[in-house]
Design a protein around this motif. Sequence first.
Motif, PDB file in Angstrom:
ATOM      1  N   MET A   1      73.439  98.274  78.180  1.00  8.26           N
ATOM      2  CA  MET A   1      73.693  98.286  76.744  1.00  8.26           C
ATOM      3  C   MET A   1      73.689  96.853  76.246  1.00  8.26           C
ATOM      4  N   TYR A   2      73.014  96.626  75.141  1.00  7.11           N
ATOM      5  CA  TYR A   2      72.955  95.323  74.508  1.00  7.11           C
ATOM      6  C   TYR A   2      73.731  95.368  73.193  1.00  7.11           C
ATOM      7  N   PHE A   3      74.422  94.295  72.877  1.00  2.00           N
ATOM      8  CA  PHE A   3      75.138  94.233  71.622  1.00  2.00           C
ATOM      9  C   PHE A   3      75.309  92.778  71.222  1.00  2.00           C
ATOM     10  N   ILE A   4      75.799  92.556  69.995  1.00  2.00           N
ATOM     11  CA  ILE A   4      75.990  91.225  69.442  1.00  2.00           C
ATOM     12  C   ILE A   4      77.485  91.004  69.215  1.00  2.00           C
ATOM     13  N   LEU A   5      77.980  89.887  69.733  1.00  2.84           N
ATOM     14  CA  LEU A   5      79.361  89.497  69.498  1.00  2.84           C
ATOM     15  C   LEU A   5      79.382  88.335  68.508  1.00  2.84           C
ATOM     16  N   VAL A   6      80.438  88.273  67.697  1.00  2.00           N
ATOM     17  CA  VAL A   6      80.586  87.204  66.722  1.00  2.00           C
ATOM     18  C   VAL A   6      81.883  86.461  67.013  1.00  2.00           C
ATOM     19  N   TYR A   7      81.755  85.150  67.227  1.00  2.00           N
ATOM     20  CA  TYR A   7      82.927  84.316  67.471  1.00  2.00           C
ATOM     21  C   TYR A   7      83.693  84.140  66.165  1.00  2.00           C
ATOM     22  N   LYS A   8      84.977  83.794  66.260  1.00  2.00           N
ATOM     23  CA  LYS A   8      85.838  83.713  65.073  1.00  2.00           C
ATOM     24  C   LYS A   8      85.352  82.695  64.054  1.00  2.00           C
ATOM     25  N   MET A   9      84.512  81.724  64.461  1.00  2.01           N
ATOM     26  CA  MET A   9      83.963  80.753  63.526  1.00  2.01           C
ATOM     27  C   MET A   9      82.634  81.204  62.938  1.00  2.01           C
ATOM     28  N   GLU A  31      82.192  98.655  66.482  1.00  3.68           N
ATOM     29  CA  GLU A  31      81.864  97.671  65.453  1.00  3.68           C
ATOM     30  C   GLU A  31      83.075  97.351  64.592  1.00  3.68           C
ATOM     31  N   GLY A  32      83.330  96.057  64.410  1.00  7.83           N
ATOM     32  CA  GLY A  32      84.424  95.612  63.572  1.00  7.83           C
ATOM     33  C   GLY A  32      85.726  95.350  64.304  1.00  7.83           C
ATOM     34  N   PHE A  33      85.832  95.763  65.580  1.00  4.35           N
ATOM     35  CA  PHE A  33      87.054  95.540  66.350  1.00  4.35           C
ATOM     36  C   PHE A  33      87.039  94.137  66.954  1.00  4.35           C
ATOM     37  N   TRP A  34      88.219  93.527  67.042  1.00  4.59           N
ATOM     38  CA  TRP A  34      88.354  92.205  67.649  1.00  4.59           C
ATOM     39  C   TRP A  34      88.775  92.347  69.110  1.00  4.59           C
ATOM     40  N   LEU A  35      88.117  91.569  69.985  1.00  2.00           N
ATOM     41  CA  LEU A  35      88.346  91.669  71.425  1.00  2.00           C
ATOM     42  C   LEU A  35      88.515  90.282  72.030  1.00  2.00           C
ATOM     43  N   ARG A  36      89.216  90.241  73.153  1.00  2.00           N
ATOM     44  CA  ARG A  36      89.280  89.024  73.969  1.00  2.00           C
ATOM     45  C   ARG A  36      88.569  89.315  75.290  1.00  2.00           C
ATOM     46  N   LEU A  37      87.571  88.491  75.612  1.00  2.00           N
ATOM     47  CA  LEU A  37      86.790  88.670  76.831  1.00  2.00           C
ATOM     48  C   LEU A  37      87.116  87.560  77.822  1.00  2.00           C
ATOM     49  N   SER A  38      87.088  87.902  79.092  1.00  2.00           N
ATOM     50  CA  SER A  38      87.286  86.893  80.131  1.00  2.00           C
ATOM     51  C   SER A  38      86.529  87.314  81.387  1.00  2.00           C
ATOM     52  N   GLN A  39      86.286  86.335  82.252  1.00  2.00           N
ATOM     53  CA  GLN A  39      85.638  86.545  83.545  1.00  2.00           C
ATOM     54  C   GLN A  39      84.255  87.201  83.389  1.00  2.00           C
ATOM     55  N   PHE A  40      83.438  86.609  82.538  1.00  2.53           N
ATOM     56  CA  PHE A  40      82.060  87.076  82.365  1.00  2.53           C
ATOM     57  C   PHE A  40      81.112  85.964  82.766  1.00  2.53           C
ATOM     58  N   ARG A  41      79.845  86.279  82.885  1.00  6.02           N
ATOM     59  CA  ARG A  41      78.821  85.293  83.210  1.00  6.02           C
ATOM     60  C   ARG A  41      78.073  84.868  81.952  1.00  6.02           C
ATOM     61  N   LEU A  42      77.530  83.649  81.981  1.00  6.23           N
ATOM     62  CA  LEU A  42      76.641  83.158  80.940  1.00  6.23           C
ATOM     63  C   LEU A  42      75.299  82.837  81.574  1.00  6.23           C
ATOM     64  N   VAL A  43      74.221  83.377  80.988  1.00 10.42           N
ATOM     65  CA  VAL A  43      72.880  83.107  81.488  1.00 10.42           C
ATOM     66  C   VAL A  43      71.998  82.672  80.323  1.00 10.42           C
ATOM     67  N   VAL A  66      88.517  92.899  79.230  1.00  6.65           N
ATOM     68  CA  VAL A  66      88.433  92.981  77.778  1.00  6.65           C
ATOM     69  C   VAL A  66      89.718  93.586  77.236  1.00  6.65           C
ATOM     70  N   ASN A  67      90.236  92.996  76.163  1.00 12.38           N
ATOM     71  CA  ASN A  67      91.453  93.485  75.533  1.00 12.38           C
ATOM     72  C   ASN A  67      91.304  93.432  74.023  1.00 12.38           C
ATOM     73  N   TYR A  68      91.894  94.422  73.357  1.00 11.11           N
ATOM     74  CA  TYR A  68      91.929  94.382  71.899  1.00 11.11           C
ATOM     75  C   TYR A  68      92.929  93.324  71.439  1.00 11.11           C
ATOM     76  N   ILE A  69      92.608  92.642  70.331  1.00 13.72           N
ATOM     77  CA  ILE A  69      93.518  91.684  69.725  1.00 13.72           C
ATOM     78  C   ILE A  69      93.567  91.937  68.226  1.00 13.72           C
ATOM     79  N   ARG A  70      94.544  91.319  67.569  1.00 16.01           N
ATOM     80  CA  ARG A  70      94.654  91.474  66.107  1.00 16.01           C
ATOM     81  C   ARG A  70      93.454  90.799  65.438  1.00 16.01           C
ATOM     82  N   PRO A  71      93.042  91.273  64.286  1.00 19.57           N
ATOM     83  CA  PRO A  71      91.910  90.640  63.574  1.00 19.57           C
ATOM     84  C   PRO A  71      92.193  89.184  63.268  1.00 19.57           C
TER      85      PRO A  71
END
Length: 224
Positions: A1-9, A31-43, A66-71
Amino acid sequence: MYFILVYKMGSRVAAMVNDFKLSFYKRVFQEGFWLRLSQFRLVNSGWNERTTNHAYKIILNQSSKVNYIRPLSQDLFIKIVDFPSVYNCPSHYYPIDLMGIFDKEIGNVEFDFNDENSVPTLYFRISDIEGNTMNCIAHGDLAYDIKDKSNCKLLKGSYPICVLTDWVVKKNENEITITDFEEGKLSRFLVHPDIDEVNDLRTKIWQKLRDSADSPSSSGTRDV
């Protein structure tokens, strides 16, 4: 699955996950939910597969968390590219956001053939305040969605404003066409979204109308 994430800035980055936890991520990534991601790879994300201007993409694996966080923001994170930038840029390798005045002279959904399969297709046009136009093409469910929205009150008004998010610029010699991304899987068509750019354009339109009404030629008088 492919998707687009948007950083807070506001910067966007592509992400993907393989099928080992696909059902989990389908449920969590809404869509529209805020998440905190950790321990992923960057390529590295090559130009031919890039869906954002970010040079890298995120790969989620079995150790990713992955965890939900407040907006953190109510921003829609729409970054409008103006018409002159589209005209002057040699090419856009990733989807962009556009805003324009919707041309109400729109046809019906047609069926184009792609790899022997018929694809619902809608041709329409948008323009800027200076009268420059861009031809647009939508496919699939998005084509029907735009056709349905074209009958709404806002798009039936005098100066209907629409925003196209994540659309692709295609250039053939001097001809420019705006198409949806992979038959509308990512692209959206928004009618008068509540963003500063739309409000500014609406103000400029009304100012232009007032200036035209106040000009001597429009009032029927002239200096001799």
